[in-house]
Design a protein around this motif. Sequence first.
Motif: not given
Length: 555
Positions: A275-284, A550-551, A220-222, A248-255
Amino acid sequence: MRIILHNENQRPDVLVHVAANVRRLRLAAELSQQALADQAEISRRMLVNIEKGDVNVSLGTLDKLAEALGVLFYALVQPPESEDSARINEVAWVGKAPESRAVLLASKPATQEVELWSWTLAPGERYDSAPDDAGWHEMLVVTQGELTLTLEREDIVIRAGDFHVYPSDQAYAYRNTGTDMLRFIRNVSPRTQSCMACPIVMMFRFEEQRMAKVRITQQGTIHCFPAGLKDEDGKLVNAEISAVAYDGERLLMASDKPIPGEGRSAVFSLPLDSSGPDDSQLEYLTTPLIRQAVKYEDFALTTDGRHMLATTGFDRIDSESHALNAYNHLLIWPLGEPDKVQVVDPDPRDGVEGSLEFRQKLEAAIGQPYYKIEGLAVVPSDRGDGLILFGVREQGNSHDDFAYVRRVIGARYAMTDSDNIEFIEELHDVYAFDPAEYDGVDHECGLSSLEYDPYHARLYLVTSFETEQGSEEVIGGYLWVLSLADFHAGKPPTLVTHEDGRVLEFEHKAEGLAVLDRERLFVVYDNDRNHELGSVDERDERHSCEAPYTMLALV
């Protein structure tokens, strides 16, 4: 040696089982406490305390009691109502530290008894054993940490992923001399049934092979920022995700490109559920030090899971100006507390606190005027708090005169009282391999990510490529894996494949990998300005604000 331990804070179930079983079997044999004590060659006081459940007995004492009662060892430690010796899974010994324990997994009668154990030893813990009967052997398979096996004439160090078979009819000891938890499997077998150890070897070899095959379970896409976001030059900002980690709970990502705007940064987190990553709760993550770093390339958790490390590419520097210092950052913060972020090996220049001291160490180790760091991982080590690894993707004379490489350099480190790290040795070459030697690898690629798998004591390596075929741009990547034992031995990695044996070739430029749990991996891509989605989505192209992922499930 202290062979009887009293635990005032906790009474393990095994003490209750042993107490009930010894008393029940003694009465069934019509033996007095003194008679059983004499036959087992222990004191009556010890036996009284055992039947009361007040002492944690050494394994040697339990062996003596079992022999005196005419039963197999497992009959003393499993629940009295249980009749299945093929799956016992009961604690039979605990150490001084609450994490140290020996678990009897299974036992089956052969010519003599054969036992399968799961052991855990905390740092600094030790277990001493008297010699077994003549002709007996033990097989040890280390799954995490490093075991020091002390025999009468030598010490043998067994690293995670490796094993050792030795005659146990001699005094021996298990020691955890490291700083990480030690876990290993122990198989006890008489000489006449030494083949009983074979299923143990087969079981672990099978698991190692299955880790080289995966199944795509979700793509999918985030959405990484609002659609239509533009930079100061009026150009659309593009999501180029180059790093990912999981706590263990959240994905940490960086561009690897800045994400402009008040309240934003190139680093962000979002929850991951069934259900996968939830980008509606994205935090910077907006701590100034995290926002100032540019071109993030990888994340890594320390081996104890308490700190997060982040590295930039270190691929450019201006010796006269501080303008490029932001590309030279190695950061660390306590997990879940990014506001406490610090620079590793700082050297403030004109008010910009970059890792310039560390850059000098990189230059000395790599030995090239130009290089790019894209991988970061921390693995257990025999000294200090771990071995930190840096994956080199490019090296050469300049940014337009280089070669793609798959090179890993590293150094052992120790945590400081201020929650930073201090290198305790020089950076040095640790590992390298050549993908061109593998069938099914059709493109020249460079190392793009490293990831330690603590569940299976192995290391994943991601390589990616960006090339042209005719007039068309071709991007993609490959996934590799090897045990820590093979990594330290310099052995080549295994190329990961699909279930049917086809080489897993990513259709996007794989740049980051996170181990989610024992069975799942998460892959992110940095496709630069390439917007094609391929099989990720039914749409032909993504929006600039979207990042594909991809998972994978291990099969």
